[in-house]
Design an enzyme around this catalytic site. Structure first.
Site, mmCIF file in Angstrom:
data_model
loop_
_atom_site.group_PDB
_atom_site.id
_atom_site.type_symbol
_atom_site.label_atom_id
_atom_site.label_comp_id
_atom_site.label_asym_id
_atom_site.label_seq_id
_atom_site.Cartn_x
_atom_site.Cartn_y
_atom_site.Cartn_z
ATOM 1 N N GLU A 145 -6.164 -11.344 -1.537
ATOM 2 C CA GLU A 145 -6.890 -10.891 -0.103
ATOM 3 C C GLU A 145 -8.564 -10.941 -0.124
ATOM 4 O OE1 GLU A 145 -5.444 -7.896 2.504
ATOM 5 O OE2 GLU A 145 -3.340 -8.077 2.019
ATOM 6 N N GLU B 255 0.218 -1.098 0.385
ATOM 7 C CA GLU B 255 -0.119 0.312 0.362
ATOM 8 C C GLU B 255 0.592 1.000 0.246
ATOM 9 O OE1 GLU B 255 -2.450 -0.419 3.427
ATOM 10 O OE2 GLU B 255 -3.421 -2.284 2.691
HETATM 11 C C1 GLA Z 1 -4.916 -4.811 4.381
HETATM 12 C C2 GLA Z 1 -3.154 -5.466 4.549
HETATM 13 C C3 GLA Z 1 -4.402 -7.200 5.118
HETATM 14 C C4 GLA Z 1 -5.606 -6.831 6.288
HETATM 15 C C5 GLA Z 1 -6.207 -5.797 5.649
HETATM 16 C C6 GLA Z 1 -7.446 -5.781 6.987
HETATM 17 O O1 GLA Z 1 -5.496 -5.308 3.377
HETATM 18 O O2 GLA Z 1 -2.124 -5.592 3.284
HETATM 19 O O3 GLA Z 1 -3.156 -7.334 5.881
HETATM 20 O O4 GLA Z 1 -4.772 -5.865 7.543
HETATM 21 O O5 GLA Z 1 -5.846 -5.010 4.985
HETATM 22 O O6 GLA Z 1 -7.085 -7.151 7.393
#
Ligand code: GLA
Length: 377
Positions: free
Chosen positions: A266, A161
């Site tokens: 994710e 990020e």
């Molecule tokens: C981001 C992070 C993850 C997690 C999510 C929320 O996507 O990369 O590690 O913390 O937020 O759980």
């Protein structure tokens, strides 16, 4: 004539029975077996799963998934809470679990502005450290963590990020103190610590055209500088209306055109109303609980179930279309009750974002995904 008709009818009945068996056989396949020729199917493990306490979840993980990532225990605030004092207890068990079960293990995440320990950026007086000191701390963190699991953890989310939705740099402490070179340095330190490990950039809301452009430019620049980058992780925290499958596809294609693997890292789909537009997956966002923000506290109405099913199928259809470009699809958690979505960005809600329900039953969409998309191309 009559005999022919009888033979024909017997043939049709046999076909129906046989195809029924084939469907059942397919539906009984697990996700990992169904997609073994295409991509890894992963999940994120929480603490009680890593400790083996959540035995039902562990059974589902072993049956359904062949890739794992730690939900929290490898983030810098957990693994190096105090400068020079590393806590590998959970991370070690996580890696052992993956090895014992022959899973692809991803390390998550080395350099991230969030869930980082406060000491990382400041001196004893609480002032920002110098550029040199932060670089040194980054190096020591990365070399120690990656070095410990050298040859065992196969891929690392090196930087998480760093780019905002509009494509500009996130003004994190890493960026403010070091400048954009922090990304290059992080990848170099990781590569030095384990030259065989795959190294990834990972981010949310990647379907935003601005973010897509920002990430493409950043990765291009890294490549021009000779930095080894193997993959881009599209986190895939979705709502029912963001992102559009088309924009997600545009980003997937743009990233893949850089010559790197694309991973869905994710994946989860929330059905809950958003208190505000555009919160992406910024975990610092937080809103007060209100009953109307938690409309499905008891159960999900059939109409929403159907819409959610459809949304899952659209994304899996997209993954199927780009199966040659995608190396892994990871869900962010095992079952609905364990998802971070229940607590973010509004605490205390009931969400349904994953593929297994609160009783760990596979949702009907799992067999639909398998039946529709698992066959070899
Ligand atoms: C981001 C992070 C993850 C997690 C999510 C929320 O996507 O990369 O590690 O913390 O937020 O759980």
């Amino acid at each position: 004539m009559k005999k022919n008709r009888i033979q024909y009818s017997i043939g049709v009945i046999a076909l129906i029975i046989l195809s029924g068996c084939a469907n059942k056989k397919q539906a009984a396949l697990s996700l990992k077996d169904a997609f073994v020729d295409k991509y890894y199917i992963g999940t994120a493990l929480n603490e009680s799963q890593i400790l083996g306490k959540d035995t039902v979840a562990i059974r589902v993980v072993k049956e359904q998934f062949n890739a794992i990532v730690a939900e929290n225990c490898m983030k810098s605030e957990s693994i190096q809470p105090v400068e020079g004092e590393f806590d590998f207890s959970l991370a070690d068990q996580f890696v052992e679990f993956g090895e014992q079960n022959n899973m692809f293990i991803t390390g998550h995440t080395l350099i991230w502005h969030s869930q980082a320990p406060v000491w990382l950026f400041v001196d004893k007086e609480g002032n920002d450290v110098s550029r040199d000191i932060l670089i040194e701390r980054m190096k020591s963190h990365i070399s120690t963590v990656v070095g410990r699991y050298k040859g065992r953890i196969k891929g690392w989310d090196v930087v998480n990020e760093a780019i905002l939705d509009d494509g500009s740099w996130r003004k994190s402490k890493f960026y403010e103190i070091i400048g954009e070179d922090f990304v290059k340095l992080a990848f170099e330190f990781a590569h030095e610590a384990d030259p065989e490990a795959e190294l990834y950039y990972n981010d949310y809301s990647m379907a935003h055209p601005g973010k897509r452009m920002g990430v493409v430019n950043m990765v291009k620049k890294l490549q021009e500088q000779g930095v080894s980058i193997d993959g881009i992780g599209m986190q895939g925290h979705c709502t029912m209306d963001f992102p559009s499958v088309e924009e997600f596809e545009n980003s997937l294609v743009a990233f893949s055109n850089l010559g790197v693997n694309v991973m869905i890292t994710e994946l989860d789909i929330t059905v809950l109303p958003s208190p505000r537009k555009e919160v992406g997956a910024d975990i610092s966002a937080s809103f007060e609980y209100k009953k109307e923000l938690n409309p499905y506290a008891e159960q999900l109405p059939d109409s929403v179930k159907i819409a959610l099913n459809k949304r899952h199928m659209e994304f899996w259809g997209l993954f199927n279309k780009y199966q040659d470009k995608i190396s892994r699809v990871t869900l962010w958690g095992v079952n609905d009750s364990q998802s971070w979505r229940n607590g973010w960005p509004v605490p205390g809600r009931t969400d349904y974002p994953l593929l297994f329900d609160r009783e760990f039953n596979a949702k009907p969409v799992v067999s639909e995904i398998i039946e529709k998309y698992s066959a070899k191309k």
